[in-house]
Design an enzyme around this catalytic site. Structure first.
Site, mmCIF file in Angstrom:
data_model
loop_
_atom_site.group_PDB
_atom_site.id
_atom_site.type_symbol
_atom_site.label_atom_id
_atom_site.label_comp_id
_atom_site.label_asym_id
_atom_site.label_seq_id
_atom_site.Cartn_x
_atom_site.Cartn_y
_atom_site.Cartn_z
ATOM 1 N N GLU A 287 1.485 -11.793 5.533
ATOM 2 C CA GLU A 287 0.665 -10.842 6.269
ATOM 3 C C GLU A 287 1.141 -11.041 7.994
ATOM 4 O O GLU A 287 0.974 -12.183 8.250
ATOM 5 C CB GLU A 287 -0.920 -11.584 6.256
ATOM 6 C CG GLU A 287 -1.262 -11.467 5.007
ATOM 7 C CD GLU A 287 -1.878 -9.983 4.428
ATOM 8 O OE1 GLU A 287 -1.857 -9.065 5.556
ATOM 9 O OE2 GLU A 287 -2.405 -9.765 3.457
ATOM 10 N N HIS B 35 0.746 -1.194 0.032
ATOM 11 C CA HIS B 35 -0.148 0.074 0.048
ATOM 12 C C HIS B 35 0.877 1.299 0.053
ATOM 13 O O HIS B 35 1.905 1.102 -0.517
ATOM 14 C CB HIS B 35 -1.033 0.009 1.226
ATOM 15 C CG HIS B 35 -1.856 -1.385 1.344
ATOM 16 N ND1 HIS B 35 -2.792 -1.865 0.356
ATOM 17 C CD2 HIS B 35 -1.575 -2.244 1.964
ATOM 18 C CE1 HIS B 35 -3.141 -2.911 0.434
ATOM 19 N NE2 HIS B 35 -2.591 -3.237 1.513
ATOM 20 N N HIS C 223 2.878 -7.212 4.470
ATOM 21 C CA HIS C 223 1.329 -6.670 4.722
ATOM 22 C C HIS C 223 0.952 -7.016 6.393
ATOM 23 O O HIS C 223 1.776 -7.817 6.908
ATOM 24 C CB HIS C 223 0.567 -7.335 3.699
ATOM 25 C CG HIS C 223 0.540 -6.834 2.229
ATOM 26 N ND1 HIS C 223 -0.205 -5.785 1.661
ATOM 27 C CD2 HIS C 223 1.360 -7.408 1.425
ATOM 28 C CE1 HIS C 223 0.001 -5.644 0.627
ATOM 29 N NE2 HIS C 223 1.073 -6.411 0.258
ATOM 30 N N GLU D 118 -1.791 0.127 8.086
ATOM 31 C CA GLU D 118 -1.030 -0.885 7.301
ATOM 32 C C GLU D 118 0.551 -0.136 6.572
ATOM 33 O O GLU D 118 1.220 -0.728 6.387
ATOM 34 C CB GLU D 118 -1.859 -1.542 6.410
ATOM 35 C CG GLU D 118 -1.098 -2.752 6.091
ATOM 36 C CD GLU D 118 -2.067 -3.568 4.913
ATOM 37 O OE1 GLU D 118 -1.470 -4.656 4.205
ATOM 38 O OE2 GLU D 118 -3.139 -3.333 4.871
#
Length: 308
Positions: free
Chosen positions: A271, A96, A189, A133
């Site tokens: 993640e 992101h 992430h 995030e």
């Protein structure tokens, strides 16, 4: 990264038992089993959103990485062998971008990921207190870069600081790794699942041969990278495998992610935890824990690059 969207392919437990993760846990991370036993003893191995302790188990005979550091956790541990990764290239993709929310038109543009078209990028998730995030992933990426450079690796980031102003798009993130001829690539992430869902998982590329996507040559080495990384991440952070995805293996296979579909180099996503769970959020917002996360990722990559 949230799982609202296209379906994905969870790893089957049988594949895990036949695959190399068991070997990785036993051979590469001898202390990890102790941490796993501790989590089992407190209910950590139970699935379906069990209430698990946030305590981090330190493997026997291993000093806690945060024993002599402040909250930012940046004091380095003992230096590894100099230049052991000289000539190796690693691309780190911090998921992101903190300014994506200001560029919704740009990031909502559809790009081709081989199997279909998806949004260029998304804003990512955040903790309930607002820690994003995008901030988390860039912080861990910086820590990881430092560790890998100390090993002699050449490290490239897909984004850094305020550049680019948004994105980059998922196809460009893959292209950066491809054009660098990376020996390994990692996309960092944190998930945005429901409260009570805890733990990390590593996302592996599935076999895709459609349009511009052809992952057939990287599926094997990416699985090797991912299983090694899962073992070292568990050992160094104490964070157990996800209790809501992957059947307790910490491994999930997906064919709907452009960053994996379009990669021509060994690549996985990780993640690191669930930002929407209060216990995981307490870890993700800790500088000392983020240093452990970077260390766990680094050691998995180093193990993979030294495999031959």
């Amino acid at each position: 990264m949230s799982y609202v969207g296209p379906e994905f392919e969870p790893s089957q437990p049988r594949r895990f038992r036949r695959g190399p993760l068991t070997v990785a846990l036993a051979a590469l991370v001898p202390g990890a089993l102790l941490g796993w036993v501790v989590y089992e003893a407190v209910g950590g191995g139970a699935g379906g959103g069990s209430d698990r302790t946030a305590a981090v188990a330190t493997p026997a005979g291993t000093a806690s990485p945060s024993a002599s550091v402040g909250d930012d956790g940046k004091q380095p541990s003992a230096a590894p062998a100099s230049a052991s990764l000289k000539g190796k290239v690693v691309v780190i993709d911090p998921g992101h971008n903190q300014d994506n929310f200001q560029h919704t038109t740009e990031i909502n543009r559809k790009v081709d990921i081989g199997t279909n078209k998806k949004e260029c990028d998304t804003t990512g998730t955040s903790t309930n207190a607002g820690y994003t995030e995008a901030r988390f992933t860039l912080d861990v990426a910086h820590r990881l870069r430092t560790l890998l450079q100390k090993q002699g690796a050449t490290v490239k980031l897909t984004r850094d600081g305020d550049h680019p102003a948004w994105g980059p798009c998922v196809d460009q993130r893959a292209r950066i790794g491809n054009e660098a001829h990376a020996d390994a690539a990692i996309s960092i992430h944190a998930d945005g699942s429901a409260a009570g869902n805890r733990g990390f998982h590593v996302i592996l590329p599935g076999s895709v041969h459609a349009g511009a996507a052809d992952t057939r040559k990287i599926v094997g080495p990416s699985h090797d990278l991912g299983t090694r990384l899962a073992g070292t991440f568990l050992r160094d952070t104490g964070e157990p495998p996800s209790n809501y995805l992957g059947g307790g293996t910490g491994l999930v296979t997906r064919t709907d992610l452009g960053g994996l579909n379009l990669s021509t180099v060994p690549k996985v996503f990780i993640e690191c935890g669930n930002m929407r769970d209060s216990k995981d959020a307490a870890l993700l917002t800790s500088g000392a824990w983020r240093q452990k996360a970077a260390q766990g990722i680094s050691e998995g990559i180093v193990s993979f690059l030294r495999r031959s």
